[in-house]
Design a protein around this motif. Structure first.
Motif, mmCIF file in Angstrom:
data_model
loop_
_atom_site.group_PDB
_atom_site.id
_atom_site.type_symbol
_atom_site.label_atom_id
_atom_site.label_comp_id
_atom_site.label_asym_id
_atom_site.label_seq_id
_atom_site.Cartn_x
_atom_site.Cartn_y
_atom_site.Cartn_z
ATOM 1 N N TRP A 170 -56.307 48.084 -41.937
ATOM 2 C CA TRP A 170 -56.409 49.265 -41.036
ATOM 3 C C TRP A 170 -55.004 49.671 -40.297
ATOM 4 O O TRP A 170 -54.686 50.812 -40.397
ATOM 5 C CB TRP A 170 -57.541 49.182 -39.893
ATOM 6 C CG TRP A 170 -58.858 49.670 -40.304
ATOM 7 C CD1 TRP A 170 -59.752 48.657 -40.838
ATOM 8 C CD2 TRP A 170 -59.336 50.869 -40.384
ATOM 9 N NE1 TRP A 170 -60.832 49.236 -41.357
ATOM 10 C CE2 TRP A 170 -60.666 50.744 -40.790
ATOM 11 C CE3 TRP A 170 -59.015 52.125 -39.979
ATOM 12 C CZ2 TRP A 170 -61.557 51.635 -41.313
ATOM 13 C CZ3 TRP A 170 -60.057 52.987 -40.218
ATOM 14 C CH2 TRP A 170 -61.287 52.982 -40.701
ATOM 15 N N VAL A 171 -54.100 48.817 -40.213
ATOM 16 C CA VAL A 171 -53.031 48.602 -39.630
ATOM 17 C C VAL A 171 -51.966 49.251 -40.774
ATOM 18 O O VAL A 171 -51.356 50.364 -40.849
ATOM 19 C CB VAL A 171 -52.434 47.529 -38.994
ATOM 20 C CG1 VAL A 171 -50.938 47.524 -38.522
ATOM 21 C CG2 VAL A 171 -53.364 47.021 -37.863
ATOM 22 N N PHE A 172 -52.102 48.503 -41.868
ATOM 23 C CA PHE A 172 -51.180 48.845 -42.961
ATOM 24 C C PHE A 172 -51.447 50.282 -43.495
ATOM 25 O O PHE A 172 -50.505 51.361 -43.621
ATOM 26 C CB PHE A 172 -51.279 47.827 -44.176
ATOM 27 C CG PHE A 172 -50.461 46.688 -43.868
ATOM 28 C CD1 PHE A 172 -49.086 46.549 -44.026
ATOM 29 C CD2 PHE A 172 -51.027 45.355 -43.160
ATOM 30 C CE1 PHE A 172 -48.363 45.484 -43.936
ATOM 31 C CE2 PHE A 172 -50.527 44.506 -43.115
ATOM 32 C CZ PHE A 172 -48.995 44.221 -43.304
ATOM 33 N N TYR A 173 -52.678 50.482 -43.858
ATOM 34 C CA TYR A 173 -53.164 51.647 -44.616
ATOM 35 C C TYR A 173 -52.912 53.079 -43.573
ATOM 36 O O TYR A 173 -53.079 54.024 -43.886
ATOM 37 C CB TYR A 173 -54.697 51.633 -45.213
ATOM 38 C CG TYR A 173 -54.579 50.757 -46.669
ATOM 39 C CD1 TYR A 173 -53.593 51.482 -47.508
ATOM 40 C CD2 TYR A 173 -55.275 49.973 -46.869
ATOM 41 C CE1 TYR A 173 -53.555 50.652 -48.701
ATOM 42 C CE2 TYR A 173 -55.135 49.424 -47.931
ATOM 43 C CZ TYR A 173 -54.387 49.829 -49.176
ATOM 44 O OH TYR A 173 -54.313 49.385 -50.366
ATOM 45 N N GLY A 174 -53.460 52.529 -42.254
ATOM 46 C CA GLY A 174 -53.377 53.466 -41.285
ATOM 47 C C GLY A 174 -51.945 53.997 -40.973
ATOM 48 O O GLY A 174 -51.771 55.229 -41.099
ATOM 49 N N VAL A 175 -50.869 53.547 -41.036
ATOM 50 C CA VAL A 175 -49.511 53.695 -41.044
ATOM 51 C C VAL A 175 -49.361 54.355 -42.227
ATOM 52 O O VAL A 175 -48.564 55.535 -42.278
ATOM 53 C CB VAL A 175 -48.656 52.446 -40.667
ATOM 54 C CG1 VAL A 175 -47.230 52.698 -40.959
ATOM 55 C CG2 VAL A 175 -48.794 51.938 -39.193
ATOM 56 N N CYS A 176 -49.497 53.854 -43.187
ATOM 57 C CA CYS A 176 -49.464 54.422 -44.618
ATOM 58 C C CYS A 176 -49.971 55.951 -44.776
ATOM 59 O O CYS A 176 -49.269 56.893 -45.229
ATOM 60 C CB CYS A 176 -49.923 53.612 -45.932
ATOM 61 S SG CYS A 176 -49.564 54.165 -47.577
ATOM 62 N N GLY A 177 -51.090 56.177 -44.179
ATOM 63 C CA GLY A 177 -51.766 57.283 -44.366
ATOM 64 C C GLY A 177 -51.087 58.195 -43.377
ATOM 65 O O GLY A 177 -51.041 59.709 -43.703
#
Length: 293
Positions: A216-223
């Protein structure tokens, strides 16, 4: 400042954001698959987009036909195109996947020529073919640390198909309704609905896992950064021809390779053929920029 120059500036900002985002996607691959990444990015950003749309709403934005075009865009661009983009990054690595996806200018130019009636001049065509030549060079298999399999080359091909269709639909939609914030919001909501339906037909290993964790952290930032880049992409598309702005989008490869060299040395190494391909891509982008200036 002319509309074409403004579009070029927005396109370059898009590329500078999109390249480093691919590094985040590569790291996040250890925590979740491609569909998981896309869904998390959509879920995190849709509430923010709804708020932004409500705050910025104008009466002139009410346009059902424009809504339909943006909804259709959500089926092919942020959904299928991005899913296959993440799959490409996971299977092939940033340094190969992103330049391969940069073949998008050629497919978009051909589609814009045939469907939208755009007529790019010789400099645009020359720049576009230089970019394609660079992409072909990127497929040469080197001796980098990261292993990859040519069988997975169909992932970037499908990503290109989705993004090409998305580029054409985006231009049509913005010609109908010139409201990028509203357009991104509708596109994301449509994409979320489509992916939630699609996941039921995927094999278990490809279904999303939305349980709480580092993904959620990685893909949230990516998103978040993907959404920012998409805003600039919409703005560039609104003010310029696709045959001008899409080749500039392709300079994402430069920023992706730089970020890969800085942050992914433990996963992949930049090989000489990849470097030559990247240079050709940059030369093509420079030729397009020269035509504009």
């Amino acid at each position: 400042m002319s509309d074409t120059l403004l579009a070029a500036i927005f396109a370059l900002i898009t590329a500078s954001i999109s390249g480093p985002v691919s590094v985040t996607a590569r790291r996040a691959g250890a925590y979740g698959n491609a569909v998981t990444g896309v869904l998390i990015g959509l879920i995190v950003n849709i509430p923010l987009l709804i708020i932004a749309t409500a705050v910025l709403w104008e009466p002139g934005w009410w346009n059902p036909e424009g809504f339909l075009w943006f909804a259709l865009l959500g089926l092919v661009g942020p959904s299928l195109g991005r899913v296959f983009m993440f799959q490409s990054i996971h299977r092939l690595g940033v340094a190969r996947a992103m330049p391969l996806i940069s073949m998008l200018p050629l497919t978009t130019a051909i589609a814009a020529f045939g469907i939208l009636g755009e007529r790019p001049g010789p400099y645009i065509w020359a720049g576009t073919f230089l970019i394609v030549a660079g992409c072909v060079g990127m497929t040469l298999k080197g001796q980098g640390k990261a292993q990859w399999d040519r069988r997975y080359l169909w992932f970037p091909v499908m990503s290109i198909a989705g993004f090409t269709a998305g580029n054409i639909i985006r231009k049509i939609a913005l010609n109908e309704l010139a409201a990028p914030v509203l357009g991104v919001t509708i596109t994301y909501m449509s994409s979320l609905i489509f992916l939630l339906i699609l996941k039921e037909f995927l094999p278990p290993s490809h279904r999303p896992d939305l349980s709480w964790g580092k993904k959620w952290v990685f893909y949230g930032v990516c998103g978040f950064f993907n959404t920012t880049a998409l805003m600039f992409r919409f703005a560039a598309t609104r003010y310029g021809d696709l045959t001008v702005v899409v080749p500039i989008f392709a300079t994402t490869s430069l920023f992706a390779l730089l970020a890969s060299w800085l942050f992914l040395r433990d996963l992949e190494r930049i090989t000489p053929p990849m470097a030559v391909g990247a240079i050709l891509i940059m030369m093509g982008g420079a030729l397009v920029a020269w035509r504009i200036l």
